[in-house]
Write a protein that holds these residues in place. Structure first.
Motif, PDB file in Angstrom:
ATOM      1  N   VAL A 140       5.138  33.206 -29.968  1.00 34.84           N
ATOM      2  CA  VAL A 140       5.908  31.975 -29.770  1.00 34.84           C
ATOM      3  C   VAL A 140       5.508  31.299 -28.464  1.00 34.84           C
ATOM      4  N   GLU A 141       5.389  32.094 -27.412  1.00 32.34           N
ATOM      5  CA  GLU A 141       4.984  31.516 -26.125  1.00 32.34           C
ATOM      6  C   GLU A 141       3.580  30.922 -26.206  1.00 32.34           C
ATOM      7  N   GLY A 142       2.685  31.626 -26.916  1.00 29.60           N
ATOM      8  CA  GLY A 142       1.326  31.120 -27.075  1.00 29.60           C
ATOM      9  C   GLY A 142       1.287  29.805 -27.839  1.00 29.60           C
ATOM     10  N   LEU A 143       2.118  29.693 -28.868  1.00 32.70           N
ATOM     11  CA  LEU A 143       2.154  28.457 -29.655  1.00 32.70           C
ATOM     12  C   LEU A 143       2.784  27.308 -28.876  1.00 32.70           C
ATOM     13  N   GLN A 144       3.758  27.621 -28.048  1.00 33.08           N
ATOM     14  CA  GLN A 144       4.340  26.575 -27.193  1.00 33.08           C
ATOM     15  C   GLN A 144       3.290  26.028 -26.232  1.00 33.08           C
ATOM     16  N   SER A 145       2.490  26.929 -25.673  1.00 34.24           N
ATOM     17  CA  SER A 145       1.404  26.497 -24.781  1.00 34.24           C
ATOM     18  C   SER A 145       0.367  25.694 -25.559  1.00 34.24           C
ATOM     19  N   THR A 146       0.091  26.137 -26.790  1.00 33.16           N
ATOM     20  CA  THR A 146      -0.869  25.421 -27.637  1.00 33.16           C
ATOM     21  C   THR A 146      -0.402  23.999 -27.910  1.00 33.16           C
ATOM     22  N   ASN A 147       0.880  23.829 -28.208  1.00 28.05           N
ATOM     23  CA  ASN A 147       1.427  22.488 -28.478  1.00 28.05           C
ATOM     24  C   ASN A 147       1.231  21.570 -27.274  1.00 28.05           C
ATOM     25  N   GLU A 148       1.497  22.105 -26.091  1.00 25.84           N
ATOM     26  CA  GLU A 148       1.344  21.290 -24.880  1.00 25.84           C
ATOM     27  C   GLU A 148      -0.116  20.897 -24.671  1.00 25.84           C
ATOM     28  N   LEU A 149      -1.007  21.870 -24.905  1.00 23.85           N
ATOM     29  CA  LEU A 149      -2.434  21.579 -24.720  1.00 23.85           C
ATOM     30  C   LEU A 149      -2.933  20.548 -25.726  1.00 23.85           C
ATOM     31  N   LEU A 150      -2.462  20.647 -26.978  1.00 21.46           N
ATOM     32  CA  LEU A 150      -2.906  19.703 -28.007  1.00 21.46           C
ATOM     33  C   LEU A 150      -2.357  18.301 -27.750  1.00 21.46           C
ATOM     34  N   LEU A 151      -1.130  18.220 -27.249  1.00 24.48           N
ATOM     35  CA  LEU A 151      -0.593  16.906 -26.895  1.00 24.48           C
ATOM     36  C   LEU A 151      -1.418  16.276 -25.775  1.00 24.48           C
ATOM     37  N   TRP A 152      -1.817  17.126 -24.860  1.00 21.24           N
ATOM     38  CA  TRP A 152      -2.674  16.630 -23.772  1.00 21.24           C
ATOM     39  C   TRP A 152      -4.033  16.222 -24.336  1.00 21.24           C
ATOM     40  N   GLY A 153      -4.557  17.030 -25.267  1.00 18.10           N
ATOM     41  CA  GLY A 153      -5.860  16.736 -25.857  1.00 18.10           C
ATOM     42  C   GLY A 153      -5.862  15.477 -26.708  1.00 18.10           C
ATOM     43  N   LEU A 154      -4.713  15.085 -27.213  1.00 19.22           N
ATOM     44  CA  LEU A 154      -4.624  13.873 -28.033  1.00 19.22           C
ATOM     45  C   LEU A 154      -4.721  12.596 -27.211  1.00 19.22           C
ATOM     46  N   ASN A 155      -4.715  12.745 -25.892  1.00 23.62           N
ATOM     47  CA  ASN A 155      -4.881  11.594 -25.014  1.00 23.62           C
ATOM     48  C   ASN A 155      -6.330  11.129 -25.103  1.00 23.62           C
ATOM     49  N   GLY A 156      -6.547   9.971 -25.704  1.00 23.39           N
ATOM     50  CA  GLY A 156      -7.906   9.473 -25.953  1.00 23.39           C
ATOM     51  C   GLY A 156      -8.682   9.114 -24.709  1.00 23.39           C
ATOM     52  N   THR A 157      -8.024   9.068 -23.567  1.00 28.30           N
ATOM     53  CA  THR A 157      -8.711   8.671 -22.328  1.00 28.30           C
ATOM     54  C   THR A 157      -9.215   9.872 -21.526  1.00 28.30           C
ATOM     55  N   MET A 158      -9.075  11.075 -22.073  1.00 26.89           N
ATOM     56  CA  MET A 158      -9.490  12.273 -21.343  1.00 26.89           C
ATOM     57  C   MET A 158     -11.004  12.334 -21.245  1.00 26.89           C
ATOM     58  N   SER A 159     -11.467  12.925 -20.156  1.00 28.85           N
ATOM     59  CA  SER A 159     -12.909  13.096 -19.969  1.00 28.85           C
ATOM     60  C   SER A 159     -13.369  14.365 -20.682  1.00 28.85           C
ATOM     61  N   GLN A 160     -14.696  14.478 -20.845  1.00 22.01           N
ATOM     62  CA  GLN A 160     -15.274  15.668 -21.464  1.00 22.01           C
ATOM     63  C   GLN A 160     -14.934  16.914 -20.645  1.00 22.01           C
ATOM     64  N   GLU A 161     -14.893  16.771 -19.348  1.00 16.84           N
ATOM     65  CA  GLU A 161     -14.579  17.906 -18.467  1.00 16.84           C
ATOM     66  C   GLU A 161     -13.142  18.364 -18.686  1.00 16.84           C
ATOM     67  N   ASP A 162     -12.225  17.405 -18.819  1.00 18.14           N
ATOM     68  CA  ASP A 162     -10.815  17.748 -19.058  1.00 18.14           C
ATOM     69  C   ASP A 162     -10.672  18.488 -20.388  1.00 18.14           C
ATOM     70  N   ARG A 163     -11.362  17.982 -21.401  1.00 17.37           N
ATOM     71  CA  ARG A 163     -11.289  18.624 -22.714  1.00 17.37           C
ATOM     72  C   ARG A 163     -11.886  20.032 -22.665  1.00 17.37           C
ATOM     73  N   SER A 164     -12.916  20.230 -21.861  1.00 18.44           N
ATOM     74  CA  SER A 164     -13.527  21.556 -21.733  1.00 18.44           C
ATOM     75  C   SER A 164     -12.522  22.555 -21.145  1.00 18.44           C
ATOM     76  N   GLY A 165     -11.709  22.068 -20.213  1.00 15.47           N
ATOM     77  CA  GLY A 165     -10.672  22.928 -19.633  1.00 15.47           C
ATOM     78  C   GLY A 165      -9.658  23.355 -20.685  1.00 15.47           C
ATOM     79  N   ILE A 166      -9.297  22.418 -21.578  1.00 17.22           N
ATOM     80  CA  ILE A 166      -8.352  22.733 -22.655  1.00 17.22           C
ATOM     81  C   ILE A 166      -8.968  23.747 -23.616  1.00 17.22           C
ATOM     82  N   VAL A 167     -10.258  23.543 -23.919  1.00 24.29           N
ATOM     83  CA  VAL A 167     -10.951  24.458 -24.832  1.00 24.29           C
ATOM     84  C   VAL A 167     -10.921  25.888 -24.284  1.00 24.29           C
ATOM     85  N   ILE A 168     -11.178  26.028 -22.988  1.00 24.80           N
ATOM     86  CA  ILE A 168     -11.168  27.364 -22.377  1.00 24.80           C
ATOM     87  C   ILE A 168      -9.798  28.025 -22.536  1.00 24.80           C
ATOM     88  N   GLU A 169      -8.737  27.243 -22.328  1.00 26.49           N
ATOM     89  CA  GLU A 169      -7.380  27.793 -22.454  1.00 26.49           C
ATOM     90  C   GLU A 169      -7.061  28.137 -23.905  1.00 26.49           C
TER      91      GLU A 169
END
Length: 297
Positions: free
Chosen positions: A84-113
């Protein structure tokens, strides 16, 4: 009717032997603290005691089984909490990833997490219990559910199933004692994580696919949270059952005491009466046995 000396002697000796036997039985009762030292002392009470002994043995086994199932669900509750905790973190990361203005570097950080979360999920679903059995493998408890390749690919074990097992925790009452991958949406979780990691690794992510992954993560979070609540409810049910078993056990013990526990006050009084009567009988027998016609001359 005339009574011969031999008849008198036999009668007195038989009576004293019977008294000695009764005295021996009483002493044995006082030594053990139990009224019934052998079935013939009270056949009806003996049958009742045998029934109570069987009941207590069954209750003891049911309590042992219940504690084992409870321990298992406590472990499931802990493991699912990490999901449950992992999925809550996943939801937050995906909401952040849905931001179309993110840089490739920012997305790489999300991928690592997300990759770290995927690895953690594999570890959770491959967890074993204290007996060394895989917790989420259904009836195939010797089969590891997933294998994580070095490239991040998660390979499911086809030998694993979603079958449940049951344990007797009461008379005619059995409780499911395991949870499966289906209960926690495991396969869908990995599918969702794989999609999210793939899209966020692209120079231009497919936001539609990411939104679909986010929706799946929410659905999996609901499923996992429901599974966690189920584990908690099972623990509460078992606690109530153990309480019922304990009450029944105490009642059976009380009945056993009533049937078999010796009252030392009554036994001491009875012992005094036995000893006094036996001494008087022996003294009388000795005096009568020593009489002869020469005493009258």
């Amino acid at each position: 009717m005339r009574i011969s000396d031999s008849q008198f002697t036999n009668t007195m000796l038989t009576g004293m032997a019977k008294s000695n036997t009764e005295l021996s039985t009483l002493l044995q009762q006082m030594y053990t603290g139990e009224k019934i030292t052998k079935p013939s002392d009270d056949p009806i009470a003996t049958i009742k005691l045998m029934g109570l002994e069987k009941t207590q043995a069954e209750i003891g086994q049911y309590k042992t089984n219940s504690e084992s199932v409870k321990s298992g669900y406590q472990l499931y509750e802990t493991r699912i909490d990490s999901v449950v905790e992992g999925l809550q973190s996943t939801n937050e990361l995906l909401l952040w990833g849905l931001n179309g203005t993110m840089s490739q570097e920012d997305r790489s950080g999300i991928v690592i997490e997300l990759e770290s979360l995927r690895e953690s999920m594999v570890s959770t679903f491959n967890a074993k219990n204290s007996q060394g059995s895989y917790m989420f493998s259904g009836t195939a408890t010797d089969q590891k559910p997933y294998t994580l390749k070095t490239d991040g690919t998660v390979i499911p074990n086809t030998e694993v199933n979603d079958s449940t097992r049951e344990t007797a925790i009461g008379d005619g009452l059995a409780m499911q004692n395991n949870m499966t991958l289906e209960d926690v949406d495991a396969n869908d979780i990995f599918e969702m994580l794989n999609t999210a990691i793939k899209e966020l690794s692209e120079p231009t992510p497919d936001l539609s696919a990411l939104r679909g992954a986010h929706d799946k993560s929410l659905a999996s979070l609901y499923t996992a949270s429901s599974a966690q609540a189920y584990a908690g409810s099972q623990i509460n049910n078992i606690d109530r059952m153990i309480g019922t078993h304990t009450d029944t056990e105490l009642f059976a013990a009380k009945l056993t005491d009533q049937l078999n526990a010796l009252s030392y006050d009554e036994a001491s009084l009875k012992l005094d009466n036995f000893v006094s009567a036996l001494e008087a009988t022996q003294k009388t027998f000795a005096q009568i046995s020593s009489l002869s016609l020469f005493n009258q001359l």
